[in-house]
Design a protein around this motif. Structure first.
Motif, PDB file in Angstrom:
ATOM      1  N   ILE A   1       0.914  -1.079   0.020  1.00 21.29           N
ATOM      2  CA  ILE A   1       0.022  -0.019  -0.014  1.00 21.29           C
ATOM      3  C   ILE A   1       0.804   1.373  -0.068  1.00 21.29           C
ATOM      4  N   ILE A   2       0.537   2.191  -0.910  1.00 22.02           N
ATOM      5  CA  ILE A   2       1.413   3.228  -1.131  1.00 22.02           C
ATOM      6  C   ILE A   2       0.485   4.355  -0.475  1.00 22.02           C
ATOM      7  N   ALA A   3       1.203   5.279  -0.163  1.00 24.58           N
ATOM      8  CA  ALA A   3       0.891   6.644   0.324  1.00 24.58           C
ATOM      9  C   ALA A   3       1.508   7.784   0.131  1.00 24.58           C
ATOM     10  N   LYS A   4       0.952   9.056  -0.273  1.00 21.05           N
ATOM     11  CA  LYS A   4       2.031  10.166  -0.492  1.00 21.05           C
ATOM     12  C   LYS A   4       1.355  11.386  -0.006  1.00 21.05           C
ATOM     13  N   THR A   5       2.354  12.151   0.560  1.00 20.65           N
ATOM     14  CA  THR A   5       1.948  13.407   1.301  1.00 20.65           C
ATOM     15  C   THR A   5       3.156  14.548   0.774  1.00 20.65           C
ATOM     16  N   THR A   6       2.720  15.722   1.086  1.00 19.66           N
ATOM     17  CA  THR A   6       3.537  16.887   0.756  1.00 19.66           C
ATOM     18  C   THR A   6       4.843  16.768   1.689  1.00 19.66           C
ATOM     19  N   THR A   7       5.747  17.408   1.325  1.00 18.95           N
ATOM     20  CA  THR A   7       7.093  17.285   2.171  1.00 18.95           C
ATOM     21  C   THR A   7       6.739  18.154   3.396  1.00 18.95           C
TER      22      THR A   7
ATOM     23  N   GLU B   1       8.230  12.315  -5.382  1.00 19.97           N
ATOM     24  CA  GLU B   1       7.907  12.618  -6.807  1.00 19.97           C
ATOM     25  C   GLU B   1       7.217  13.939  -6.717  1.00 19.97           C
ATOM     26  N   ALA B   2       8.085  15.027  -7.343  1.00 22.40           N
ATOM     27  CA  ALA B   2       8.061  16.253  -7.417  1.00 22.40           C
ATOM     28  C   ALA B   2       7.961  16.812  -5.731  1.00 22.40           C
ATOM     29  N   ASP B   3       6.958  17.239  -5.280  1.00 21.30           N
ATOM     30  CA  ASP B   3       6.913  17.862  -3.974  1.00 21.30           C
ATOM     31  C   ASP B   3       6.198  16.708  -2.987  1.00 21.30           C
ATOM     32  N   LEU B   4       5.936  15.844  -3.400  1.00 22.14           N
ATOM     33  CA  LEU B   4       5.364  14.550  -2.733  1.00 22.14           C
ATOM     34  C   LEU B   4       6.303  13.560  -2.145  1.00 22.14           C
ATOM     35  N   LEU B   5       6.377  12.945  -0.951  1.00 22.20           N
ATOM     36  CA  LEU B   5       7.057  11.950  -0.584  1.00 22.20           C
ATOM     37  C   LEU B   5       6.171  10.848  -0.591  1.00 22.20           C
TER      38      LEU B   5
END
Length: 174
Positions: A137-143, A163-167
């Motif tokens: 399971i993946i989750a992305k959040t801003t830095t 990925e860009a400004d997402l961790l």
């Protein structure tokens, strides 16, 4: 009606019909679920994202995948005793050929720092891992979103890239 239950929460996946009703009248959707009317405090940026997801993802994808709608919908995060929606959580689709799916969540500002997001995220990840198709399971959040990053790590997600400004974080099936 299917839902997940944790100690203090119910996680209720919205059907296509409930999503359509929510788009027209959220209070009517909440009433149909037997919930008290919520008055969520949500950051305007998240509000825009939620409206976009409702129109361009949840409604069309639950229509296209009625047998797998649980993977394409918003799950209302509900306080059991108060019968009050305090946020949403869900996935961006059925696991791919590598067994990977992505989760996302949002919580009403009035209910931050009370452990509800951790409880909801733990509940839904346990549910996902109960399906043999899911391995990651993946989750992305801003830095700059330290509370979200901390929450993900507390639930066992590990940093996996950027990925860009997402961790990017991931959690593997144990």
């Amino acid at each position: 009606m299917f839902f997940l239950e944790t100690e203090r929460l119910q996680l209720i996946p919205l059907t296509h019909d409930l999503l359509t009703l929510c788009q027209q009248d959220r209070a009517a959707m909440e009433a149909k679920l037997g919930l008290n009317k919520s008055d969520m405090r949500i950051d305007p940026l998240y509000m825009t994202e939620l409206e976009d997801a409702l129109t361009h993802f949840w409604i069309p994808m639950t229509a296209a995948h009625p047998d797998r709608y649980l993977w394409y919908t918003n799950w209302e995060i509900v306080l059991k005793e108060e019968r009050l929606a305090i946020g949403g959580i869900g996935f961006i689709g059925y696991p791919d050929e590598n067994g990977q799916t992505e989760t996302g969540f949002m919580l009403d500002k009035n209910f931050h720092s009370k452990g509800y997001a951790k409880e909801a995220l733990t509940g839904i990840t346990n549910w996902a891992f109960s399906h043999v198709e899911v391995s990651t399971i993946i989750a992305k959040t801003t830095t700059d979103n330290l509370p979200s990053r901390t929450l993900l790590e507390r639930v066992g997600f590990l940093p996996a890239g950027q990925e860009a400004d997402l961790l990017i974080y991931n959690k593997q099936r144990v």
